[in-house]
Design a protein around this motif. Structure first.
Motif, PDB file in Angstrom:
ATOM      1  N   PHE A 181     -34.217  30.151  21.744  1.00  0.00           N
ATOM      2  CA  PHE A 181     -34.513  29.028  22.227  1.00  0.00           C
ATOM      3  C   PHE A 181     -36.202  28.629  22.028  1.00  0.00           C
ATOM      4  CE2 PHE A 181     -30.933  26.965  24.166  1.00  0.00           C
ATOM      5  CZ  PHE A 181     -29.863  27.892  24.097  1.00  0.00           C
ATOM      6  N   GLY A 182     -36.404  27.352  21.849  1.00  0.00           N
ATOM      7  CA  GLY A 182     -37.801  27.005  21.998  1.00  0.00           C
ATOM      8  C   GLY A 182     -38.035  26.687  23.532  1.00  0.00           C
ATOM      9  N   PRO A 183     -39.558  26.351  23.689  1.00  0.00           N
ATOM     10  CA  PRO A 183     -39.895  26.130  25.103  1.00  0.00           C
ATOM     11  C   PRO A 183     -39.336  24.778  25.426  1.00  0.00           C
ATOM     12  CG  PRO A 183     -41.740  25.619  23.294  1.00  0.00           C
ATOM     13  CD  PRO A 183     -40.392  26.313  22.561  1.00  0.00           C
ATOM     14  N   GLY A 184     -38.867  23.779  24.737  1.00  0.00           N
ATOM     15  CA  GLY A 184     -38.439  22.797  25.218  1.00  0.00           C
ATOM     16  C   GLY A 184     -39.364  21.176  24.957  1.00  0.00           C
ATOM     17  N   GLN A 196     -34.431  31.882  32.515  1.00  0.00           N
ATOM     18  CA  GLN A 196     -35.330  30.825  32.242  1.00  0.00           C
ATOM     19  C   GLN A 196     -36.255  30.784  33.420  1.00  0.00           C
ATOM     20  OE1 GLN A 196     -33.818  26.572  32.508  1.00  0.00           O
ATOM     21  NE2 GLN A 196     -34.989  26.250  30.726  1.00  0.00           N
ATOM     22  N   ARG A 209     -39.966  18.110  27.572  1.00  0.00           N
ATOM     23  CA  ARG A 209     -39.824  17.580  28.769  1.00  0.00           C
ATOM     24  C   ARG A 209     -40.063  16.186  28.660  1.00  0.00           C
ATOM     25  NH1 ARG A 209     -38.823  19.893  33.842  1.00  0.00           N
ATOM     26  NH2 ARG A 209     -39.690  21.755  33.073  1.00  0.00           N
ATOM     27  N   LEU A 220     -33.878  20.745  24.426  1.00  0.00           N
ATOM     28  CA  LEU A 220     -34.242  22.207  23.757  1.00  0.00           C
ATOM     29  C   LEU A 220     -33.592  22.242  22.305  1.00  0.00           C
ATOM     30  CD1 LEU A 220     -32.989  24.371  27.240  1.00  0.00           C
ATOM     31  CD2 LEU A 220     -35.263  24.478  26.335  1.00  0.00           C
ATOM     32  N   PHE A 240     -28.665  32.193  33.857  1.00  0.00           N
ATOM     33  CA  PHE A 240     -27.584  31.442  33.268  1.00  0.00           C
ATOM     34  C   PHE A 240     -26.613  32.219  32.584  1.00  0.00           C
ATOM     35  CE2 PHE A 240     -29.123  27.026  34.092  1.00  0.00           C
ATOM     36  CZ  PHE A 240     -30.493  27.347  34.170  1.00  0.00           C
ATOM     37  N   ARG A 272     -44.558  18.846  23.855  1.00  0.00           N
ATOM     38  CA  ARG A 272     -44.109  19.652  25.030  1.00  0.00           C
ATOM     39  C   ARG A 272     -43.610  18.731  26.069  1.00  0.00           C
ATOM     40  NH1 ARG A 272     -44.925  24.873  25.950  1.00  0.00           N
ATOM     41  NH2 ARG A 272     -43.530  24.514  27.727  1.00  0.00           N
ATOM     42  N   TYR A 273     -44.383  17.705  26.262  1.00  0.00           N
ATOM     43  CA  TYR A 273     -44.370  16.918  27.120  1.00  0.00           C
ATOM     44  C   TYR A 273     -44.224  15.366  26.706  1.00  0.00           C
ATOM     45  CZ  TYR A 273     -45.328  20.742  30.242  1.00  0.00           C
ATOM     46  OH  TYR A 273     -45.252  21.952  30.508  1.00  0.00           O
ATOM     47  N   HIS A 300     -32.623  35.178  25.937  1.00  0.00           N
ATOM     48  CA  HIS A 300     -31.555  35.862  25.887  1.00  0.00           C
ATOM     49  C   HIS A 300     -31.540  37.340  26.603  1.00  0.00           C
ATOM     50  CE1 HIS A 300     -28.180  38.480  24.056  1.00  0.00           C
ATOM     51  NE2 HIS A 300     -27.483  37.208  24.264  1.00  0.00           N
ATOM     52  N   GLY A 303     -40.356  25.943  33.656  1.00  0.00           N
ATOM     53  CA  GLY A 303     -40.915  25.408  32.538  1.00  0.00           C
ATOM     54  C   GLY A 303     -41.095  25.895  31.287  1.00  0.00           C
ATOM     55  N   ARG A 304     -40.112  26.984  31.043  1.00  0.00           N
ATOM     56  CA  ARG A 304     -39.929  27.841  29.682  1.00  0.00           C
ATOM     57  C   ARG A 304     -38.648  27.556  29.320  1.00  0.00           C
ATOM     58  NH1 ARG A 304     -43.886  33.267  31.005  1.00  0.00           N
ATOM     59  NH2 ARG A 304     -45.635  31.785  31.635  1.00  0.00           N
ATOM     60  N   GLY A 305     -38.506  27.931  28.151  1.00  0.00           N
ATOM     61  CA  GLY A 305     -37.397  28.223  27.367  1.00  0.00           C
ATOM     62  C   GLY A 305     -36.439  29.290  27.840  1.00  0.00           C
ATOM     63  N   LEU A 306     -35.106  29.233  27.229  1.00  0.00           N
ATOM     64  CA  LEU A 306     -34.380  30.523  27.735  1.00  0.00           C
ATOM     65  C   LEU A 306     -34.563  31.643  27.033  1.00  0.00           C
ATOM     66  CD1 LEU A 306     -32.083  27.474  27.865  1.00  0.00           C
ATOM     67  CD2 LEU A 306     -31.351  29.485  29.323  1.00  0.00           C
ATOM     68  N   THR A 324     -27.177  35.766  18.360  1.00  0.00           N
ATOM     69  CA  THR A 324     -27.959  35.327  19.244  1.00  0.00           C
ATOM     70  C   THR A 324     -28.764  34.114  19.257  1.00  0.00           C
ATOM     71  OG1 THR A 324     -28.135  37.511  20.363  1.00  0.00           O
ATOM     72  CG2 THR A 324     -29.405  35.937  20.985  1.00  0.00           C
ATOM     73  N   GLN A 325     -28.466  33.123  19.985  1.00  0.00           N
ATOM     74  CA  GLN A 325     -29.422  31.902  20.094  1.00  0.00           C
ATOM     75  C   GLN A 325     -30.697  31.954  20.554  1.00  0.00           C
ATOM     76  OE1 GLN A 325     -27.570  28.231  21.120  1.00  0.00           O
ATOM     77  NE2 GLN A 325     -25.424  28.909  20.440  1.00  0.00           N
ATOM     78  N   TYR A 349     -28.730  34.481  29.888  1.00  0.00           N
ATOM     79  CA  TYR A 349     -29.886  33.783  29.866  1.00  0.00           C
ATOM     80  C   TYR A 349     -30.912  33.965  30.981  1.00  0.00           C
ATOM     81  CZ  TYR A 349     -28.698  32.683  24.979  1.00  0.00           C
ATOM     82  OH  TYR A 349     -28.294  32.516  23.640  1.00  0.00           O
TER      83      TYR A 349
END
Lengths: 111, 109
Positions: A102-105, B37, A107, A91, B88, A9-10, B45, B40-43, A99-100, B35
């Motif tokens: 997304f994960g939390p990403g 957000q 950083r 991300l 977004f 995550r980080y 839909h 600190g979190r993901g996007l 639809t896409q 979207y």
């Protein structure tokens, strides 16, 4: 159903060091995306996979970035060597033609 | 390069008020998506509107699309503190989703 999973995550590294990010998409999703999101900006596509094939990598800085999606499931994005300007959120997203999700990403901070 | 451009960049309102965000894009699209957000979190839909649609509703969300002006708007009615986030728009051509810079919405209790 589990969402898109990313790790770590980080991550904090020093410049010139290598770094790798991992993504596990939603089960059954054949399309996988990697985006980079700079502070105060929207995500920008780095690479898109259809199954195991990279079909759009025009925005991937190929001198230092690489990605792979073995067996068309999990994917890894690597930066080597990292530069200060690579600090951003990375991300991962997946889709089944629509639809896409997304994960939390991850950083990344490059010092 | 970013295709969508949101306006305003930031919006601060009270709970119960409506929030309107606008988006402009540059090229032809198949659909326009919004979207959210959180910090600190993901996007996440929210809603998709196809190029042949002019308006779409989902709960407290209302989206309009004007392809002649290459613009879209997102209206959130009766806002709540939990709506505080960045929003977004994302324009989708054949397959690529191109995001704008986002609108930061702050809803105060």
């Amino acid at each position: 159903e589990a969402g898109v999973v990313q790790s770590p995550r980080y991550k904090i590294i020093e410049k010139k060091q290598p770094v790798a990010f991992w993504c596990n998409p939603i089960s059954g999703h054949n399309t996988l995306y990697w985006y980079r999101q700079n502070l105060g900006q929207g995500p920008e596509l780095l690479i898109r996979y259809e199954n195991e094939e990279a079909v759009d990598d025009s925005q991937l800085p190929k001198d230092r970035f690489s990605a792979e999606r073995l067996k068309g499931v999990d994917s890894t994005l690597k930066i080597q060597p990292a530069e200060l300007g690579d600090s951003a959120v990375y991300l991962c997203a997946s889709s089944l033609g629509g639809t896409q999700y997304f994960g939390p990403g991850t950083r990344l901070l490059v010092l | 390069s970013q295709q969508g451009e949101e306006d305003p960049q930031a919006l601060s309102i009270q709970e119960g008020e409506n929030a309107t965000m606008n988006c402009s894009y540059k090229t032809s699209i198949n659909n326009l998506q919004w979207y959210r957000q959180n910090s600190g979190r993901g996007l996440v839909h929210l809603i998709l509107i196809r190029s042949n649609e002019r308006e779409k509703h989902s709960g407290r969300l209302r989206v309009t699309l004007d392809t002649s002006k290459k613009s879209s708007s997102l209206l959130i009615t009766a806002s709540r503190a939990a709506d505080t986030a960045s929003y977004f728009c994302a324009a989708q051509g054949y397959s690529t989703l191109t995001f704008g810079k986002g609108t930061m919405l702050l809803v105060s209790p």
